[in-house]
Design an enzyme around this catalytic site. Sequence first.
Site, PDB file in Angstrom:
ATOM      1  N   ASP A 290       0.844  -1.200   0.000  1.00  0.00           N
ATOM      2  CA  ASP A 290       0.000   0.000   0.000  1.00  0.00           C
ATOM      3  C   ASP A 290       0.884   1.256   0.000  1.00  0.00           C
ATOM      4  OD1 ASP A 290      -2.199   1.672   0.326  1.00  0.00           O
ATOM      5  OD2 ASP A 290      -2.597   1.099   2.404  1.00  0.00           O
ATOM      6  N   GLU A 293       2.892   5.076  -3.893  1.00  0.00           N
ATOM      7  CA  GLU A 293       3.015   6.044  -5.010  1.00  0.00           C
ATOM      8  C   GLU A 293       4.381   6.729  -4.983  1.00  0.00           C
ATOM      9  OE1 GLU A 293       0.432   5.838  -2.847  1.00  0.00           O
ATOM     10  OE2 GLU A 293      -0.734   4.623  -4.232  1.00  0.00           O
ATOM     11  N   ASP A 403      -8.719   3.332  -3.143  1.00  0.00           N
ATOM     12  CA  ASP A 403      -9.819   3.806  -2.297  1.00  0.00           C
ATOM     13  C   ASP A 403     -11.000   4.336  -3.098  1.00  0.00           C
ATOM     14  OD1 ASP A 403      -7.968   3.187  -0.421  1.00  0.00           O
ATOM     15  OD2 ASP A 403      -7.553   5.254   0.191  1.00  0.00           O
TER      16      ASP A 403
HETATM   17  O1  MIG Z   1      -3.993   6.324   4.196  1.00  0.00           O
HETATM   18  O2  MIG Z   1      -4.075   1.156   5.611  1.00  0.00           O
HETATM   19  O3  MIG Z   1      -5.766   2.210   0.027  1.00  0.00           O
HETATM   20  O4  MIG Z   1      -6.955   0.099   1.411  1.00  0.00           O
HETATM   21  O5  MIG Z   1      -7.274   0.407   4.185  1.00  0.00           O
HETATM   22  C1  MIG Z   1      -4.804   5.194   4.118  1.00  0.00           C
HETATM   23  C2  MIG Z   1      -5.242   1.924   5.620  1.00  0.00           C
HETATM   24  C3  MIG Z   1      -3.958   3.962   4.076  1.00  0.00           C
HETATM   25  C4  MIG Z   1      -4.981   3.142   2.068  1.00  0.00           C
HETATM   26  C5  MIG Z   1      -5.428   1.900   1.347  1.00  0.00           C
HETATM   27  C6  MIG Z   1      -6.564   1.276   2.070  1.00  0.00           C
HETATM   28  C7  MIG Z   1      -6.162   0.957   3.490  1.00  0.00           C
HETATM   29  C8  MIG Z   1      -5.689   2.231   4.197  1.00  0.00           C
HETATM   30  N1  MIG Z   1      -4.587   2.827   3.432  1.00  0.00           N
END
Ligand code: MIG
Length: 618
Positions: A290, A293, A403
Amino acid sequence: MDIPVTSGDPAGFSVSTDQKTMSTELKPGAVVYGLGETVRGINKRGWLYRSFNSDDPHHEEGKHSLYASQNFIMIDDGDSCCGYFIDHPGTIEWDIGYTDPDMLTITFIDMDAYVYVITGDEPYAIIKSLRELTGPSYIPPKWAFGYGQSRWGYKTADDIREVLKGYDELEIPIDTIYMDIDYMKDFKVFTTDPERFPDLKGFVSEMKEQGIHVAPNTDPGVKIQPGYDVYEEGVEGGYFCKKEDGSLFAAAVWPGMVHFPDFLNSEARKWFGDKYRYMTDAGVDGFWNDMNEPALFYTNEHLSEVYAGIDELRQGEMDIWGFFKFKELMDSIDNNPEDYRRFYHDLDGVKVRHDKVHNLYSFNMTRAASEGFKRNDPDKEYMLFSRASFIGAHRYGGVWTGDNMSWWSHLLLNIKQMPSLNMTGFLFSGADTGGFGADTTEDLMMRWVEFSMFTPLFRNHSALGTREQELYRFKRTDDFKHLIELRYALIPYIYTEFVKAADDGGMFIKPLAFEYRSDARCREIEDQLLIGDSIMIAPVYEQNSNGRYIYLPERMKMLRFRGAEDYDEEMLDAGDHYVKAALNEVLVFVRPGKSLPMARVARRVRDINFDNLKNISC
Ligand code: MIG
């Protein structure tokens, strides 16, 4: 390798003298495909898209960038088609009939680019050549085709046990439960909170005994905290991104101030990839990467600029323009473009400023993980997918589309994103079923399940603070159970067709126009898709609808499923129809001369009998 590719000659395009812009005229009716995960339609015509991987949870159609950059387009005017793969790590603007409805202009912001012109007689030939050029698609383990439940906010091992109990009590099939950042100690990557997950290994094997895989979230940022092994090793090894003056770059993300592993450096990649052993040694075999980027919440450098701006505003009386200036300052704090220029990569000896190679960051994180798994155990299969992506990463893992919201329009967006992702090689993909942000509703969840049951990655995920959306929480749990059972009955078909697509350089989810080349109507159909070789689907994506219009390019057998064992069938002629589909009904169309194999219902993928299949033929 025998591929009809010429390098360096953008056929049909004229290139500006500075090599930064290339344009071509679009014939009336020409369709532009590609670009993977974006807003809007399968046909990209009529908008400006920007390749710059962005952590933006508002996927509205006015946006230009989402998390991914898949720099491939295909122009198809019906008679002939041509593909363009652009190998370029920085920002690219794709003005596809936006400024001028009849022109396509591609602009490279920082430097010129490698453009591969891919010729072929029809779309599949071009897709296959693209795959030969960029490498084969990742194939996950079979169990990863099962249903998965996730939510940001499962805090303890007991929370996860509760989820499993909810599913098992109602006998709703499930294979995976995801762990979000809550499992970590202070959001530190490669740690578990000792109170909430006191025995990771024991917990993972307890779950495995029940046929469940737990899949933790991994974020790239490493918390700056003396004594924390990952931080210490990263500093010692020189694995973190640096500023121009050679000091370490820091920004805040979930753990607070972090350093970012330099995934573009082979040693850093190896180091980070090996760190996954913390999890794999405990038996974990599924991961989602996650925030890669990478997302930047703030840097101290930019914060001081924001504070200075606010101080200046405080000198005088607030007026309307001051108010807007104030809001603008607030909005500039996270993912600030300047911050992406404050750090550098060491490309094994070559120093490169981050923004110029921004879109390669997640690619190399996924690669680091995948190569780490291979080094550790070459024979073991892992499920791996990422939020940000770039063509090339499709060799190492899949993607989820980030998201989204619990909106009907995002169900439709999901439908349109899937074939585009498949074109670019990302076969193992799917969206947060039911929607991530905002509150879902039972009917939206049901319609979304009815679509996601055809996407290779099938995960129900939602954000902290939103309405809980585990399937056992709703009223019509029987309907959900029958729908998930239908998915499991279809897994032999889905898995086989997926692997075939991966092996052949093909697509698993396809637009109708790729198959029915001479049928002009198909060029405008974006809400019906081909799934593998045998079937077409027509999802219902509007609230309170109990049916929809469909177009059949040929005579097909319509199956109206309420579950694996409960369906009716009807032959339909080519042409337009209005067909009914009650809330719990899924429409599947078997193509002439093809058949749909179905397995007996199972509650885990490992229990599906792939040999004992019933065939529904047309
Ligand atoms: O700033 O880990 O896209 O699936 O639940 C949010 C918490 C961080 C973004 C991910 C999302 C995840 C969430 N993360």
